[in-house]
Design a protein around this motif. Structure first.
Motif, PDB file in Angstrom:
ATOM      1  N   GLY A   1      41.766  42.551  44.770  1.00 42.20           N
ATOM      2  CA  GLY A   1      41.667  43.660  43.826  1.00 42.20           C
ATOM      3  C   GLY A   1      40.925  44.833  44.411  1.00 42.20           C
ATOM      4  O   GLY A   1      40.386  45.659  43.675  1.00 42.20           O
ATOM      5  N   HIS A   2      40.876  44.887  45.743  1.00 38.83           N
ATOM      6  CA  HIS A   2      40.229  45.983  46.469  1.00 38.83           C
ATOM      7  C   HIS A   2      38.747  46.102  46.131  1.00 38.83           C
ATOM      8  O   HIS A   2      38.160  47.171  46.256  1.00 38.83           O
ATOM      9  CB  HIS A   2      40.933  47.321  46.219  1.00 38.83           C
ATOM     10  N   GLY A   3      38.153  45.006  45.667  1.00 38.53           N
ATOM     11  CA  GLY A   3      36.727  44.999  45.368  1.00 38.53           C
ATOM     12  C   GLY A   3      36.349  45.696  44.074  1.00 38.53           C
ATOM     13  O   GLY A   3      35.162  45.842  43.774  1.00 38.53           O
ATOM     14  N   SER A   4      37.314  46.109  43.274  1.00 33.20           N
ATOM     15  CA  SER A   4      37.013  46.799  42.019  1.00 33.20           C
ATOM     16  C   SER A   4      36.524  45.800  40.965  1.00 33.20           C
ATOM     17  O   SER A   4      37.150  44.764  40.744  1.00 33.20           O
ATOM     18  CB  SER A   4      38.254  47.510  41.479  1.00 33.20           C
ATOM     19  N   CYS A   5      35.440  46.151  40.323  1.00 39.31           N
ATOM     20  CA  CYS A   5      34.911  45.337  39.225  1.00 39.31           C
ATOM     21  C   CYS A   5      34.952  46.097  37.906  1.00 39.31           C
ATOM     22  O   CYS A   5      34.199  45.800  36.975  1.00 39.31           O
ATOM     23  CB  CYS A   5      33.492  44.862  39.559  1.00 39.31           C
TER      24      CYS A   5
ATOM     25  N   ILE B   1      40.694  32.843  44.332  1.00 43.76           N
ATOM     26  CA  ILE B   1      39.689  33.735  44.909  1.00 43.76           C
ATOM     27  C   ILE B   1      40.023  35.129  44.414  1.00 43.76           C
ATOM     28  O   ILE B   1      41.176  35.562  44.508  1.00 43.76           O
ATOM     29  CB  ILE B   1      39.726  33.729  46.456  1.00 43.76           C
ATOM     30  N   VAL B   2      39.032  35.858  43.900  1.00 45.94           N
ATOM     31  CA  VAL B   2      39.257  37.204  43.397  1.00 45.94           C
ATOM     32  C   VAL B   2      38.321  38.176  44.112  1.00 45.94           C
ATOM     33  O   VAL B   2      37.107  38.093  43.949  1.00 45.94           O
ATOM     34  CB  VAL B   2      39.028  37.291  41.865  1.00 45.94           C
ATOM     35  N   ASN B   3      38.906  39.057  44.897  1.00 45.30           N
ATOM     36  CA  ASN B   3      38.137  40.157  45.482  1.00 45.30           C
ATOM     37  C   ASN B   3      38.104  41.249  44.412  1.00 45.30           C
ATOM     38  O   ASN B   3      38.797  42.253  44.495  1.00 45.30           O
ATOM     39  CB  ASN B   3      38.769  40.653  46.777  1.00 45.30           C
TER      40      ASN B   3
ATOM     41  N   ALA C   1      34.641  34.899  42.703  1.00 48.01           N
ATOM     42  CA  ALA C   1      34.895  36.316  42.482  1.00 48.01           C
ATOM     43  C   ALA C   1      33.632  37.100  42.808  1.00 48.01           C
ATOM     44  O   ALA C   1      32.549  36.528  42.963  1.00 48.01           O
ATOM     45  CB  ALA C   1      35.316  36.560  41.040  1.00 48.01           C
ATOM     46  N   LEU C   2      33.793  38.426  42.890  1.00 41.77           N
ATOM     47  CA  LEU C   2      32.651  39.287  43.192  1.00 41.77           C
ATOM     48  C   LEU C   2      31.661  39.343  42.040  1.00 41.77           C
ATOM     49  O   LEU C   2      30.457  39.419  42.246  1.00 41.77           O
ATOM     50  CB  LEU C   2      33.120  40.705  43.530  1.00 41.77           C
ATOM     51  N   GLY C   3      32.170  39.332  40.808  1.00 37.89           N
ATOM     52  CA  GLY C   3      31.289  39.418  39.656  1.00 37.89           C
ATOM     53  C   GLY C   3      32.068  39.421  38.365  1.00 37.89           C
ATOM     54  O   GLY C   3      33.299  39.373  38.362  1.00 37.89           O
ATOM     55  N   PRO C   4      31.355  39.508  37.235  1.00 38.60           N
ATOM     56  CA  PRO C   4      32.009  39.525  35.933  1.00 38.60           C
ATOM     57  C   PRO C   4      32.234  40.942  35.414  1.00 38.60           C
ATOM     58  O   PRO C   4      31.535  41.879  35.800  1.00 38.60           O
ATOM     59  CB  PRO C   4      31.007  38.793  35.040  1.00 38.60           C
TER      60      PRO C   4
END
Length: 167
Positions: A65-69, A91-93, A111-114
């Protein structure tokens, strides 16, 4: 076995690639591995539903997801669908949501975060493409191994029998 990755690095140092992605564990399964299916998408999880609706035996979905949170690319409903269809993990980027519920689902999720916001559905994304995540190439068909130590990738399936690894 709780710590598979250090053993894999010791035994298969020349055969594995470290993915230096700072991710957090959200799923109920902390150790998981399988063949990589890739998806590149930005703030739109339309294709995630399509992919996790397929048989995922022995597979891990890697969503870049290109690191978008700003929006969550995976939530409880998609995770339950992935579990129902026997996916090993996701796995979720990018971000996930429904994190308390994700922790109760027997699937690996990193994942990177919620983020509590859902995505828009624009039917965009690219499936089975090579990804570049954290300066590391992730190829469709790679083998991915994950535990609390992080994520390793290899071109071929590794023999785990010496480590008595259990999912």
């Amino acid at each position: 076995m709780l710590d598979l990755l250090p053993d894999l690095c010791d035994h298969y140092e020349q055969d594995v690639r470290w993915l230096p992605l700072t991710s957090h564990d959200y799923g109920g399964r902390r150790l998981f591995y399988g063949e990589v299916v890739t998806l590149r998408c930005f703030e739109d999880n339309s294709l995630v539903r399509e992919i996790v609706s397929e048989d995922g035996r022995g597979k891990v979905l890697f969503i870049d997801g290109h690191g978008s949170c700003r929006f969550a690319l995976l939530g409880d409903q998609l995770a339950l669908l992935a579990q129902k269809n026997h996916w090993e993990g996701v796995i979720v980027n990018g971000a996930v949501r429904d994190v308390a519920t994700l922790a109760t689902i027997d699937i690996g999720i990193k994942a990177l975060g919620p983020c509590p916001f859902k995505t828009e559905k624009r039917q965009t994304g690219d499936r089975n493409v090579t990804l570049t995540v954290a300066h590391t190439l992730v190829y469709p068909g790679d083998m991915l191994y994950a535990d609390r130590n992080g994520i390793l990738l290899s071109k071929a399936k590794l023999d785990l029998s010496p480590f008595k690894a259990e999912k």
